[in-house]
Design a protein around this motif. Structure first.
Motif, short mmCIF file in Angstrom:
data_model
loop_
_atom_site.label_atom_id
_atom_site.label_comp_id
_atom_site.label_asym_id
_atom_site.label_seq_id
_atom_site.Cartn_x
_atom_site.Cartn_y
_atom_site.Cartn_z
N VAL A 1 0.84 -1.19 0.00
CA VAL A 1 0.00 0.00 0.00
C VAL A 1 0.88 1.24 0.00
CG1 VAL A 1 -1.82 -1.24 1.26
CG2 VAL A 1 -0.16 0.14 2.52
N GLY A 2 0.24 2.36 -0.28
CA GLY A 2 0.96 3.63 -0.28
C GLY A 2 0.23 4.64 -1.14
N PRO A 3 0.50 5.92 -0.91
CA PRO A 3 -0.19 6.97 -1.68
C PRO A 3 0.21 6.96 -3.14
CG PRO A 3 1.57 7.90 -0.35
CD PRO A 3 1.45 6.46 0.06
N SER A 4 -0.60 7.57 -3.98
CA SER A 4 -0.26 7.71 -5.39
C SER A 4 1.06 8.45 -5.53
CB SER A 4 -1.37 8.48 -6.13
OG SER A 4 -2.58 7.76 -6.09
N GLY A 5 1.90 7.99 -6.44
CA GLY A 5 3.19 8.63 -6.63
C GLY A 5 4.28 8.14 -5.70
N SER A 6 3.98 7.12 -4.89
CA SER A 6 4.98 6.64 -3.93
C SER A 6 5.99 5.68 -4.55
CB SER A 6 4.28 5.95 -2.75
OG SER A 6 3.52 4.84 -3.20
#
Length: 234
Positions: free
Chosen positions: A49-54
């Motif tokens: 998982v992780g934010p967009s652009g990570s």
């Protein structure tokens, strides 16, 4: 289920100090992954998982052998991919990795049965009764044997994703990479697709790395790793 065989024991994925820089040696050089260390054992079911652009897509492309890292070591099923040429990488990818995407990417001109057969046809160059039987057994395992001769446009979104999962399992890969496999589905169908991936994970002992933005699904994985600004937070 005769088409499914348990994977051999041993580590499936090992990343050590992986970095990825685009446009290296230029004024616009950009390092998007910074020293990634990650290991997946046989049978592990892990959420990424992780934010967009990570950097999740870049990381998945590296693990899927679609791109090469700028530095570090990446081992698949014990093989150091940095020592392999493009032909060997392609062979290892086809033999050891299955891909499931948010959008199924089925070939519209072919039936569900033919789509599931495709990885084996590419690997072996010719169809034979065993390849046909294995593909039909996989469709049976995902509950679509009765729809084997339908084309993708004749199937619902959830059914198409089931075909894509069966196709990903066609060569009994050691590692399944799933990029938002439920992101285009309603909640009930998403739960069904997730449960199906989990079932195959238990039966074949393949390692699974699932990219998801759904915290409900991530919570049902064995563990969750988070990517933030190109760095893993375990």
């Amino acid at each position: 289920m005769s088409a499914l065989r348990p994977a051999a024991a041993g580590p499936v994925l090992e990343l050590a100090g992986i970095t990825k820089t685009y446009n290296p040696g230029t004024p616009v050089a950009t390092e998007v992954l910074h020293g990634i260390d990650l290991s997946l054992a046989e049978g592990e079911f892990t959420a990424l998982v992780g934010p967009s652009g990570s950097g999740k897509s870049t990381l998945l492309n590296l693990i899927g052998l679609l791109e090469r890292p700028s530095a570090g070591r990446l081992l698949i099923a014990g093989r150091d991919t940095g020592q392999l040429d493009e032909a060997a990488l392609t062979a290892l990818r086809g033999r050891s990795i299955g891909f499931v995407f948010q959008f199924h990417h089925l070939l519209p001109a072919f039936t569900a049965h033919e789509n599931v057969m495709m990885p084996a046809l590419i690997a072996h160059g010719v169809a034979d009764p065993q390849i046909e039987a294995d593909a039909l057994a996989l469709l049976d395992a995902v509950g679509l044997k009765a729809h084997a001769h339908k084309k993708p446009t004749q199937l619902s979104g959830g059914q198409q994703q089931r075909v894509a999962i069966a196709r990903a399992l066609a060569l009994r890969p050691r590692l399944i990479l799933a990029d938002e496999p439920t992101g285009n589905l309603d909640t009930r169908t998403a739960d069904d697709i997730f449960a199906l991936l989990r079932e195959f994970n238990h039966q074949t002992r393949c390692a699974c790395l699932i990219v998801t933005h759904d915290p409900r699904l991530a919570a049902r994985c064995d563990r969750t790793v988070t990517l933030v600004d190109g760095r893993l937070v375990i």
